[in-house]
Design a protein around this motif. Structure first.
Motif, short mmCIF file in Angstrom:
data_model
loop_
_atom_site.label_atom_id
_atom_site.label_comp_id
_atom_site.label_asym_id
_atom_site.label_seq_id
_atom_site.Cartn_x
_atom_site.Cartn_y
_atom_site.Cartn_z
N GLY A 113 2.25 9.03 -6.36
CA GLY A 113 1.49 7.85 -5.96
C GLY A 113 1.23 6.92 -7.13
O GLY A 113 1.37 5.70 -7.03
N SER B 98 -5.34 2.94 -4.00
CA SER B 98 -5.23 4.07 -3.09
C SER B 98 -4.42 5.21 -3.71
O SER B 98 -3.29 5.02 -4.17
CB SER B 98 -4.57 3.62 -1.78
OG SER B 98 -4.36 4.72 -0.92
N ASN C 98 11.35 4.29 -6.10
CA ASN C 98 10.30 5.02 -5.38
C ASN C 98 10.73 6.39 -4.84
O ASN C 98 9.94 7.07 -4.18
CB ASN C 98 9.74 4.18 -4.21
CG ASN C 98 8.99 2.97 -4.70
OD1 ASN C 98 8.30 3.02 -5.71
ND2 ASN C 98 9.12 1.86 -3.99
N LYS D 151 4.43 5.01 -8.14
CA LYS D 151 4.74 3.92 -7.20
C LYS D 151 3.88 2.69 -7.50
O LYS D 151 4.37 1.55 -7.50
CB LYS D 151 4.51 4.38 -5.76
CG LYS D 151 5.54 5.36 -5.25
CD LYS D 151 5.24 5.77 -3.81
CE LYS D 151 6.31 6.74 -3.30
NZ LYS D 151 6.04 7.17 -1.90
N GLN E 148 0.83 -1.20 0.00
CA GLN E 148 0.00 0.00 0.00
C GLN E 148 0.87 1.25 0.00
O GLN E 148 0.57 2.22 -0.68
CB GLN E 148 -0.91 0.00 1.23
CG GLN E 148 -1.86 1.18 1.30
CD GLN E 148 -2.77 1.13 2.52
OE1 GLN E 148 -2.73 0.18 3.29
NE2 GLN E 148 -3.57 2.15 2.69
N TYR E 149 1.95 1.21 0.77
CA TYR E 149 2.88 2.35 0.85
C TYR E 149 4.29 1.87 0.50
O TYR E 149 5.09 1.59 1.40
CB TYR E 149 2.85 2.95 2.25
CG TYR E 149 1.48 3.41 2.70
CD1 TYR E 149 0.86 4.50 2.12
CD2 TYR E 149 0.80 2.72 3.71
CE1 TYR E 149 -0.40 4.92 2.53
CE2 TYR E 149 -0.46 3.13 4.12
CZ TYR E 149 -1.05 4.23 3.54
OH TYR E 149 -2.30 4.62 3.94
#
Length: 252
Positions: free
Chosen positions: A150, A176, A145, A153, A91-92
């Motif tokens: 966003g 997301s 990254n 990524k 997610q991140y």
């Protein structure tokens, strides 16, 4: 056909107040070629499931099992899980200063396969995958990254999946932070990988918008670390209309 089986999985995470149970008995079976959407509100345990499968040290499996074609996943190190065919799109995604995307991808491919890919074929595969994801060729020489948007990524995560060719991919809120165009490109990437292989996908999301592009075979609703309901695509359509309120009301 490969099978990823999760049986009565209980997972805790360490907090300042001691261990906190997150998953409270999850059962899930994913076969090759299937797409399973894992849906639920914040704090329901969706990401905990993803990181537990991948082997994140923060998450402690207190009971239950995870097997891949009968092999005990929980007994494997993180790198062994990757070589066995598991992939996590985070997610991140974290920044890796000093490591270019091109070096990262080739090193990862070599580690997964146990040998370096043939250079000419590899360069062609990377170029084609990047073009399909509408990524600038200069992207390959940027650090992993570092300074990525966003959307960049998330495209990079799908680029990895396309090149590493896992048996099962866990996509943790891949939608997301994506605008409509980036969401479409990323979804097309996932569908392209599925169309070219028998990969099984666990797609974790809050919302149904990505399911307009990536069509699930099965939908599972997570509430309080358990599967509260499961069904087919029609379940996602009901969630679009009514949300999670009825599950939360029943819990109260």
């Amino acid at each position: 056909m490969s099978t990823l089986e999760i049986r009565d999985l209980h997972v805790s995470v360490e907090t300042n107040d001691g261990p906190k149970p997150i998953l409270r008995g999850v059962d899930l079976t994913v076969n090759s070629g299937e797409t399973h959407a894992i849906m639920g509100p914040n704090g329901s345990g969706k990401s905990t499931l993803a990181y537990s499968i991948a082997g994140h040290p923060k998450y402690e499996v207190t009971s239950g099992s995870v097997t891949l074609d009968g092999e005990d996943v929980l007994a494997m190190s993180v790198d062994e899980r990757a070589r066995a065919g598991l992939f996590l799109a985070m997610q991140y995604p974290v920044e890796v200063p000093g490591v270019t995307v091109s070096n990262f991808l080739r090193t990862a491919k070599t580690a997964i396969d146990g040998k370096a890919p043939a250079l000419r074929q590899w360069v062609g595969d990377v170029k084609t995958a990047m073009e399909d994801l509408r990524m600038d060729p200069e992207f390959a020489e940027r650090n992993v990254n570092e300074g990525f948007s966003g959307g960049e990524k998330k495209r990079h995560e799908i680029l990895q999946m396309e090149l590493l060719k896992p048996k099962f991919a866990v996509l943790d809120e891949t939608d997301s932070g994506l605008d409509v165009d980036a969401l479409r490109v990323v979804s097309e990437g996932v569908n392209r990988v599925k169309g070219n292989s028998d990969i099984g996908v666990l797609l974790i999301t809050h919302y149904t918008r990505i399911l307009r592009y990536i069509h699930p075979d099965h939908v599972h609703v997570f509430i309080d670390g358990r599967v509260a309901e499961q069904g087919g695509p029609e379940l996602a359509e009901r969630l679009e209309e009514s949300g999670y309120d009825r599950y939360l009301t029943a819990r109260a």
